[in-house]
Design a protein around this motif. Sequence first.
Motif, PDB file in Angstrom:
ATOM      1  N   TYR A   1       0.833  -1.216  -0.117  1.00  0.00           N
ATOM      2  CA  TYR A   1       0.003  -0.083   0.144  1.00  0.00           C
ATOM      3  C   TYR A   1       0.860   1.411  -0.022  1.00  0.00           C
ATOM      4  N   ALA A   2       0.184   2.049  -0.763  1.00  0.00           N
ATOM      5  CA  ALA A   2       1.260   3.676  -0.683  1.00  0.00           C
ATOM      6  C   ALA A   2       1.146   3.952   0.616  1.00  0.00           C
ATOM      7  N   ASN A   3       2.217   4.862   0.973  1.00  0.00           N
ATOM      8  CA  ASN A   3       2.256   5.570   2.158  1.00  0.00           C
ATOM      9  C   ASN A   3       1.544   6.947   2.058  1.00  0.00           C
ATOM     10  N   ASN A   4       0.255   6.941   1.885  1.00  0.00           N
ATOM     11  CA  ASN A   4      -0.456   8.091   1.883  1.00  0.00           C
ATOM     12  C   ASN A   4      -1.703   7.744   2.446  1.00  0.00           C
ATOM     13  N   LEU A   5      -2.566   8.755   2.192  1.00  0.00           N
ATOM     14  CA  LEU A   5      -4.016   8.640   2.906  1.00  0.00           C
ATOM     15  C   LEU A   5      -4.836   7.697   1.929  1.00  0.00           C
ATOM     16  N   ASP A   6      -4.773   7.611   0.954  1.00  0.00           N
ATOM     17  CA  ASP A   6      -5.383   6.335   0.077  1.00  0.00           C
ATOM     18  C   ASP A   6      -4.845   5.074   0.530  1.00  0.00           C
ATOM     19  N   GLY A   7      -3.476   4.786   0.618  1.00  0.00           N
ATOM     20  CA  GLY A   7      -2.868   3.704   1.040  1.00  0.00           C
ATOM     21  C   GLY A   7      -3.226   3.230   2.539  1.00  0.00           C
ATOM     22  N   TRP A   8      -3.435   4.110   3.345  1.00  0.00           N
ATOM     23  CA  TRP A   8      -3.793   4.057   4.820  1.00  0.00           C
ATOM     24  C   TRP A   8      -5.278   3.580   5.080  1.00  0.00           C
ATOM     25  N   ILE A   9      -5.963   4.166   4.115  1.00  0.00           N
ATOM     26  CA  ILE A   9      -7.269   3.666   4.283  1.00  0.00           C
ATOM     27  C   ILE A   9      -7.604   2.293   3.578  1.00  0.00           C
ATOM     28  N   ARG A  10      -6.840   1.957   2.546  1.00  0.00           N
ATOM     29  CA  ARG A  10      -7.076   0.550   1.600  1.00  0.00           C
ATOM     30  C   ARG A  10      -6.478  -0.526   2.849  1.00  0.00           C
ATOM     31  N   GLU A  11      -5.338  -0.046   3.337  1.00  0.00           N
ATOM     32  CA  GLU A  11      -4.724  -1.225   4.269  1.00  0.00           C
ATOM     33  C   GLU A  11      -5.696  -1.380   5.406  1.00  0.00           C
ATOM     34  N   ALA A  12      -6.165  -0.453   6.019  1.00  0.00           N
ATOM     35  CA  ALA A  12      -6.955  -0.357   7.098  1.00  0.00           C
ATOM     36  C   ALA A  12      -8.401  -1.195   6.742  1.00  0.00           C
ATOM     37  N   LEU A  13      -9.023  -0.779   5.563  1.00  0.00           N
ATOM     38  CA  LEU A  13     -10.279  -1.752   5.092  1.00  0.00           C
ATOM     39  C   LEU A  13      -9.781  -3.148   4.941  1.00  0.00           C
ATOM     40  N   ALA A  14      -8.651  -3.665   4.333  1.00  0.00           N
ATOM     41  CA  ALA A  14      -8.188  -5.099   4.231  1.00  0.00           C
ATOM     42  C   ALA A  14      -8.230  -5.772   5.644  1.00  0.00           C
ATOM     43  N   ILE A  15      -7.750  -4.790   6.560  1.00  0.00           N
ATOM     44  CA  ILE A  15      -7.497  -5.747   8.089  1.00  0.00           C
ATOM     45  C   ILE A  15      -8.894  -5.902   8.606  1.00  0.00           C
ATOM     46  N   MET A  16      -9.842  -4.605   8.414  1.00  0.00           N
ATOM     47  CA  MET A  16     -11.218  -4.608   9.004  1.00  0.00           C
ATOM     48  C   MET A  16     -12.001  -5.784   8.435  1.00  0.00           C
TER      49      MET A  16
END
Length: 253
Positions: free
Chosen positions: A147-162
């Motif tokens: 995931y990219a180290n930016n807001l888009d990447g953080w949200i996408r990584e968080a969604l995968a964990i969620m």
Amino acid sequence: MSVSRISSRSRRLNKAQKLSVAGVSTLAAAALAFSLVPDDASATTEPQAASAAAPVAYTGSQTQSLKATGLGQNTTDQLVKSVDAAKAEEAAAKKKAAAKAEAKAKAVAEAKSKAAAKKKAEAKAKAAAKKRSAEKASRAADRKPVYANNLDGWIREALAIMDKKDIPGTYEGLHRNIMRESSGNPRAINNWDINAINGVPSKGLLQVIKPTFDYYHVKGTKHDQYDPVANITAAANYAADKYGSIDNVDSAY
């Protein structure tokens, strides 16, 4: 000599011959047994030797002894044939027993060979399964998204964990609340509200306080309020517990 006396003698001779023929087997057996008894055997053992001699398979020298008994060529030939038949029967029985033993040994060897082959195949299959499992894990690791180290990447990584933890929430719901709470700044901190006055200021993308973060922290993420992914997942976990989903939050929570 008169004809009647000659005729009477012929009749008596014929009767004697018939008796001789009827007893030839008994006489022959007795003579055979007698010829096979050692010279120094006692007279009392001769009848026993005669009765025991019948089933014996004779040697070549003993067969020659049969011919020397003087029983007549036909009788001797018959006895020799009987001896040869007994020897042949004994040889056939030994051959049959040997073949049976060989077949049994072969069956045991084949059973052992099959058991060894089965064990080897099972070990091979187990090793192959282990190898496939390792390769699968390796491919899964290789496919792990970056995931990219930016807001888009953080949200996408968080969604995968969620998604793995069954925590509800969408990209739109997370992004909307992040922009309202911190404008997308992971180092944002609130030093003026009641929480700050109480010594537990709100921090991070979704502005959670320390007690809330600790209680709703999602295992597998960093235990750091300022970590973007840890902050998002903890806040989404808290919102799911209090409001059903982060998507249902539209103001301070």
